[in-house]
Design a protein around this motif. Structure first.
Motif, PDB file in Angstrom:
ATOM      1  N   ALA A 175       0.657  -1.257   0.161  1.00  0.00           N
ATOM      2  CA  ALA A 175      -0.032   0.116   0.053  1.00  0.00           C
ATOM      3  C   ALA A 175       0.940   1.237   0.130  1.00  0.00           C
ATOM      4  O   ALA A 175       1.959   1.411   0.623  1.00  0.00           O
ATOM      5  CB  ALA A 175      -0.948   0.113   1.251  1.00  0.00           C
ATOM      6  N   GLY A 176       0.313   2.044  -0.893  1.00  0.00           N
ATOM      7  CA  GLY A 176       1.034   3.398  -0.862  1.00  0.00           C
ATOM      8  C   GLY A 176       2.057   3.394  -2.102  1.00  0.00           C
ATOM      9  O   GLY A 176       2.802   4.503  -2.568  1.00  0.00           O
ATOM     10  N   SER A 202       3.415   2.138  -6.097  1.00  0.00           N
ATOM     11  CA  SER A 202       3.177   2.395  -7.738  1.00  0.00           C
ATOM     12  C   SER A 202       3.358   1.419  -8.391  1.00  0.00           C
ATOM     13  O   SER A 202       4.203   0.613  -8.368  1.00  0.00           O
ATOM     14  CB  SER A 202       3.904   3.910  -8.072  1.00  0.00           C
ATOM     15  OG  SER A 202       3.588   5.122  -7.158  1.00  0.00           O
ATOM     16  N   ARG A 219      -4.953   9.783  -8.390  1.00  0.00           N
ATOM     17  CA  ARG A 219      -4.186   8.707  -8.149  1.00  0.00           C
ATOM     18  C   ARG A 219      -3.603   7.893  -9.308  1.00  0.00           C
ATOM     19  O   ARG A 219      -2.522   7.635  -9.330  1.00  0.00           O
ATOM     20  CB  ARG A 219      -4.667   7.712  -7.095  1.00  0.00           C
ATOM     21  CG  ARG A 219      -4.851   8.277  -5.668  1.00  0.00           C
ATOM     22  CD  ARG A 219      -5.108   7.183  -4.872  1.00  0.00           C
ATOM     23  NE  ARG A 219      -6.571   6.360  -5.178  1.00  0.00           N
ATOM     24  CZ  ARG A 219      -6.494   5.111  -5.437  1.00  0.00           C
ATOM     25  NH1 ARG A 219      -5.449   4.310  -4.833  1.00  0.00           N
ATOM     26  NH2 ARG A 219      -7.488   4.516  -5.705  1.00  0.00           N
ATOM     27  N   ASN A 275      -0.538   5.330  -8.784  1.00  0.00           N
ATOM     28  CA  ASN A 275       0.150   5.988  -7.423  1.00  0.00           C
ATOM     29  C   ASN A 275      -0.606   5.673  -6.237  1.00  0.00           C
ATOM     30  O   ASN A 275      -1.953   5.720  -6.378  1.00  0.00           O
ATOM     31  CB  ASN A 275       0.789   7.169  -7.670  1.00  0.00           C
ATOM     32  CG  ASN A 275       1.483   7.380  -9.047  1.00  0.00           C
ATOM     33  OD1 ASN A 275       2.121   6.664  -9.259  1.00  0.00           O
ATOM     34  ND2 ASN A 275       1.491   8.686  -9.721  1.00  0.00           N
ATOM     35  N   THR A 276       0.000   5.870  -5.023  1.00  0.00           N
ATOM     36  CA  THR A 276      -0.532   5.689  -3.933  1.00  0.00           C
ATOM     37  C   THR A 276      -1.838   4.570  -3.989  1.00  0.00           C
ATOM     38  O   THR A 276      -2.855   4.789  -3.457  1.00  0.00           O
ATOM     39  CB  THR A 276      -1.417   7.206  -3.701  1.00  0.00           C
ATOM     40  OG1 THR A 276      -0.719   8.239  -3.785  1.00  0.00           O
ATOM     41  CG2 THR A 276      -1.479   7.347  -2.081  1.00  0.00           C
ATOM     42  N   LYS A 294      -3.838   1.449  -2.920  1.00  0.00           N
ATOM     43  CA  LYS A 294      -4.487   1.222  -1.738  1.00  0.00           C
ATOM     44  C   LYS A 294      -4.913  -0.594  -1.681  1.00  0.00           C
ATOM     45  O   LYS A 294      -5.243  -1.025  -3.011  1.00  0.00           O
ATOM     46  CB  LYS A 294      -5.971   1.882  -1.607  1.00  0.00           C
ATOM     47  CG  LYS A 294      -5.755   3.354  -1.620  1.00  0.00           C
ATOM     48  CD  LYS A 294      -6.830   4.065  -1.526  1.00  0.00           C
ATOM     49  CE  LYS A 294      -6.862   5.748  -1.613  1.00  0.00           C
ATOM     50  NZ  LYS A 294      -8.029   6.277  -1.484  1.00  0.00           N
ATOM     51  N   ASP A 333      -7.712  -1.578  -4.301  1.00  0.00           N
ATOM     52  CA  ASP A 333      -7.109  -1.455  -5.881  1.00  0.00           C
ATOM     53  C   ASP A 333      -6.924  -2.806  -6.226  1.00  0.00           C
ATOM     54  O   ASP A 333      -6.722  -3.072  -7.530  1.00  0.00           O
ATOM     55  CB  ASP A 333      -6.098  -0.538  -5.965  1.00  0.00           C
ATOM     56  CG  ASP A 333      -6.382   0.938  -5.796  1.00  0.00           C
ATOM     57  OD1 ASP A 333      -5.484   1.560  -5.141  1.00  0.00           O
ATOM     58  OD2 ASP A 333      -7.533   1.449  -6.063  1.00  0.00           O
ATOM     59  N   SER A 348      -1.659  -4.555   2.458  1.00  0.00           N
ATOM     60  CA  SER A 348      -1.849  -3.662   3.542  1.00  0.00           C
ATOM     61  C   SER A 348      -0.598  -3.657   4.556  1.00  0.00           C
ATOM     62  O   SER A 348       0.232  -4.414   4.660  1.00  0.00           O
ATOM     63  CB  SER A 348      -2.993  -3.718   4.452  1.00  0.00           C
ATOM     64  OG  SER A 348      -3.037  -5.009   4.896  1.00  0.00           O
TER      65      SER A 348
END
Length: 123
Positions: A14-15, A17, A67, A84-85, A87, A90, A123
């Motif tokens: 998570a976070g 790209s 994002r 990007n970013t 989660k 996604d 996560s």
């Protein structure tokens, strides 16, 4: 017929790209709108982003606005999705699709689909 091949999906934290690519077999790709869709387990295939044949018009699902970025290189017959970013929500199989018209923004306008590439966000 248009054959589409997605690549770039993998496991990411998570976070992080990722950039997905979609290579098309047909040289006339520059005439077609393209789209990225995604399908999570047990859910419907939803639109993520679309781009017009010239690349001048794009649209995004609310959940990815700010994002994700869709782009295309018609000289290379390739469409990209920069994510990007990322989660955990996604996480899904991401599909590339082509429409037989210069502008398309809804799923039923896309008759050609790739096999998909798995994106998993931990996560």
């Amino acid at each position: 017929q248009v054959q589409l091949l997605e690549s770039g999906g993998r496991l990411v934290q998570a976070g992080g790209s990722l950039r997905l690519s979609c290579a098309a077999s047909r040289r006339a790709l520059s005439l077609y709108a393209m789209g990225w869709f995604r399908q999570a387990p047990g859910k419907e295939r939803d639109i993520v982003a679309t781009i017009s044949s010239t690349g001048t018009s794009t649209s995004y699902a609310d959940s990815v606005k700010g994002r994700f970025t869709i782009s295309r290189d018609n000289a290379k017959n390739t469409v990209y999705l920069q994510m990007n970013t990322l989660k955990p929500e996604d996480t899904a199989v991401y599909y590339c699709a082509a429409a037989l018209r210069p502008l398309a923004t809804s799923r039923d306008e896309f008759p050609y689909w790739g096999q998909g590439t798995q994106v998993t966000v931990s996560s």
